[in-house]
Design an enzyme around this catalytic site. Structure first.
Site, mmCIF file in Angstrom:
data_model
loop_
_atom_site.group_PDB
_atom_site.id
_atom_site.type_symbol
_atom_site.label_atom_id
_atom_site.label_comp_id
_atom_site.label_asym_id
_atom_site.label_seq_id
_atom_site.Cartn_x
_atom_site.Cartn_y
_atom_site.Cartn_z
ATOM 1 N N HIS A 14 0.877 -1.193 0.000
ATOM 2 C CA HIS A 14 0.000 0.000 0.000
ATOM 3 C C HIS A 14 0.907 1.235 0.000
ATOM 4 O O HIS A 14 1.510 1.580 1.012
ATOM 5 C CB HIS A 14 -0.896 0.011 1.244
ATOM 6 N N LEU A 17 2.474 7.193 -4.385
ATOM 7 C CA LEU A 17 3.640 7.770 -5.066
ATOM 8 C C LEU A 17 3.336 9.137 -5.662
ATOM 9 O O LEU A 17 4.260 9.828 -6.088
ATOM 10 C CB LEU A 17 4.123 6.836 -6.181
ATOM 11 N N ARG A 18 2.048 9.501 -5.737
ATOM 12 C CA ARG A 18 1.653 10.776 -6.367
ATOM 13 C C ARG A 18 2.096 10.785 -7.832
ATOM 14 O O ARG A 18 2.238 9.744 -8.449
ATOM 15 C CB ARG A 18 2.212 12.001 -5.618
ATOM 16 N N ASN A 42 -5.305 7.219 -5.839
ATOM 17 C CA ASN A 42 -6.029 8.455 -5.476
ATOM 18 C C ASN A 42 -5.291 9.711 -5.933
ATOM 19 O O ASN A 42 -4.994 10.603 -5.156
ATOM 20 C CB ASN A 42 -6.324 8.514 -3.968
ATOM 21 N N LYS A 100 -9.323 -0.580 -5.698
ATOM 22 C CA LYS A 100 -9.357 0.077 -4.400
ATOM 23 C C LYS A 100 -10.713 0.717 -4.146
ATOM 24 O O LYS A 100 -11.204 1.501 -4.963
ATOM 25 C CB LYS A 100 -8.262 1.155 -4.345
ATOM 26 N N ASP A 248 1.586 2.615 3.475
ATOM 27 C CA ASP A 248 0.730 3.803 3.338
ATOM 28 C C ASP A 248 1.570 5.073 3.394
ATOM 29 O O ASP A 248 1.089 6.129 3.834
ATOM 30 C CB ASP A 248 -0.375 3.821 4.412
ATOM 31 N N HIS A 252 3.049 14.466 1.729
ATOM 32 C CA HIS A 252 2.440 15.787 1.526
ATOM 33 C C HIS A 252 3.522 16.802 1.863
ATOM 34 O O HIS A 252 4.308 16.580 2.800
ATOM 35 C CB HIS A 252 1.260 16.010 2.475
ATOM 36 N N ALA A 264 -3.884 14.658 5.651
ATOM 37 C CA ALA A 264 -3.601 13.414 6.381
ATOM 38 C C ALA A 264 -2.554 12.616 5.622
ATOM 39 O O ALA A 264 -2.652 12.470 4.404
ATOM 40 C CB ALA A 264 -4.878 12.595 6.500
HETATM 41 C C1 NCD Z 1 -3.528 9.031 2.201
HETATM 42 C C2 NCD Z 1 -3.095 10.077 1.185
HETATM 43 O O1 NCD Z 1 -2.523 11.094 1.584
HETATM 44 O O2 NCD Z 1 -3.299 9.864 -0.024
HETATM 45 N N1 NCD Z 1 -3.520 9.628 3.509
HETATM 46 C C3 NCD Z 1 -3.443 8.989 4.692
HETATM 47 O O3 NCD Z 1 -3.569 9.643 5.731
HETATM 48 N N2 NCD Z 1 -3.193 7.697 4.752
HETATM 49 C C4 NCD Z 1 -4.840 8.473 1.839
HETATM 50 C C5 NCD Z 1 -5.193 7.199 2.551
HETATM 51 O O4 NCD Z 1 -4.590 6.157 2.326
HETATM 52 O O5 NCD Z 1 -6.134 7.235 3.372
HETATM 53 ZN ZN ZN Z 2 -3.200 5.107 1.759
#
Ligand code: NCD
Ligand code: ZN
Length: 343
Positions: A14, A17-18, A42, A100, A248, A252, A264
């Site tokens: 999970h 990578l943006r 996403n 997903k 994960d 950011h 987040a």
């Molecule tokens: C993730 C994100 O920034 O894309 N953020 C996070 O807090 N984990 C999104 C996600 O996996 O919920």
């Molecule tokens: Zn995530």
């Protein structure tokens, strides 16, 4: 005392990578240590169709540093308009490894997610038929549900009904944060797995809220109380094949984290293996690290584990407090404890 620890090369089940400059800045931290990763879809706009996934995969491959061997395992973002035939074709050509599910509004860039779960029944039916796993962001978005209860309520209201309606559908509960999720996985068969992040093995909600608010520890699902963290540690270090690493890692920029309404996500790609080695050693389970990082995930997804190995060395790791990107600095997750293993 053991001075080195060799495991098969790990995979990250999970990863965010943006795209663009951020992709080029963060990918080297993953491709250095990891052979494969499940790439979250996403983006803005999200990776919805096979064509989107193909184009995104090509951009990722173009960003892999020379000399690194890395395979992105692509996912599609499930929407109420997702076409089962497009999903099946993408799976048949080997383009995607999972789909997903984001409940609409649950997390960063999830506005196109699912509100009415009956609308995705045909896609889920097709996925169960062809053996394509569903990765779930397991939080309800009902405003009346407390944020610390959203994972447990998701299990009852969404996950359990989906699994009963689609027996045989392989499901990964992503980034689990509660003992409720651990118990739910343990009570079911091997069609159900769960990823656990690095940071949720280390922090509880006090890290975010005590002594001043710490935006760099804020992620979704939000870290819960200590009893839950301990349940996650026990599951991760047990060797149980249903639990595997999904960092994960979610970069950011500091500018986007340090706001009155900050984003987040924790960026853990730069020190994940050092932290995990520390965690597993603290729990006298270094011998189970390989199962968590390198064996259980491939087994769940029906893939072979990596042949190559990586050796952890007992030395203080060196990593920067933040990485520079053209968009601005991204803070590296601070494990708030000394680390003694490096790769
Ligand atoms: C993730 C994100 O920034 O894309 N953020 C996070 O807090 N984990 C999104 C996600 O996996 O919920
Ligand atoms: Zn995530």
């Amino acid at each position: 005392m053991t001075q080195t620890h060799t495991i098969r090369r790990p995979d990250d089940w999970h990863l965010h990578l943006r795209d663009g400059d951020m992709l080029r800045a963060v990918l080297p931290y993953t491709s250095r240590d990891f052979a494969r990763a499940i790439i979250m879809p996403n983006l803005v706009p999200p990776v919805v169709t096979a064509a989107d996934a193909r184009a995104y995969r090509d951009r990722i491959i173009a960003a892999i540093p020379a000399g690194d061997e890395f395979t992105p395992l692509m996912t599609l973002y499930l929407t109420e308009d997702t076409d089962p035939a497009d999903v099946a074709a993408a799976h048949a050509e080997g383009l995607i490894t999972a789909v997903k599910l984001y409940p609409a509004g649950a997390t960063t860039n999830s506005a196109s997610g699912v509100s009415d779960f009956t609308k995705v029944a045909k896609v889920l039916e097709k996925m169960a038929d062809i053996g394509l796993p569903l990765c779930t962001h397991g939080e309800v978005t009902d405003p009346s549900v407390d944020i610390f209860d959203r994972e447990a309520v998701f299990i009852d209201r969404v996950l359990d009904p989906i699994r009963r309606d689609h027996p045989g559908l392989r499901v990964v509960m992503e980034h689990i944060t509660t003992s409720d999720a651990v118990d739910y996985v343990m009570a079911h068969d091997s069609t159900l797995g769960a990823t656990i992040t690095t940071h949720h093995l280390v922090i509880n909600r006090n890290h975010i809220l005590v002594g001043g608010i710490k935006p760099h520890y804020y992620c979704l699902p939000v870290a819960k109380r200590e009893t839950h963290r301990l349940a996650l540690r026990k599951a991760a270090t047990s060797g149980d094949a249903r639990f595997f690493l999904g960092t994960d890692s979610a970069p950011h920029t500091d500018a986007n984290k340090l706001l009155p309404c900050g984003c987040a996500g924790c960026f853990t790609a730069a020190n994940t293996l050092s932290i995990l080695a520390e965690v597993f050693e603290q729990d006298a389970a270094l011998d189970k690290l390989e199962a968590f990082t390198s064996l259980n995930g491939p087994a769940f997804y029906g893939l072979s584990p990596n042949e190559a190995t990586i050796t952890l060395v007992r030395e203080t790791p060196e990593y920067p407090p933040h990485i520079d990107t053209p968009d601005g600095p991204v803070t590296v997750f601070d494990p708030a404890m000394p680390l003694n293993w490096t790769t």
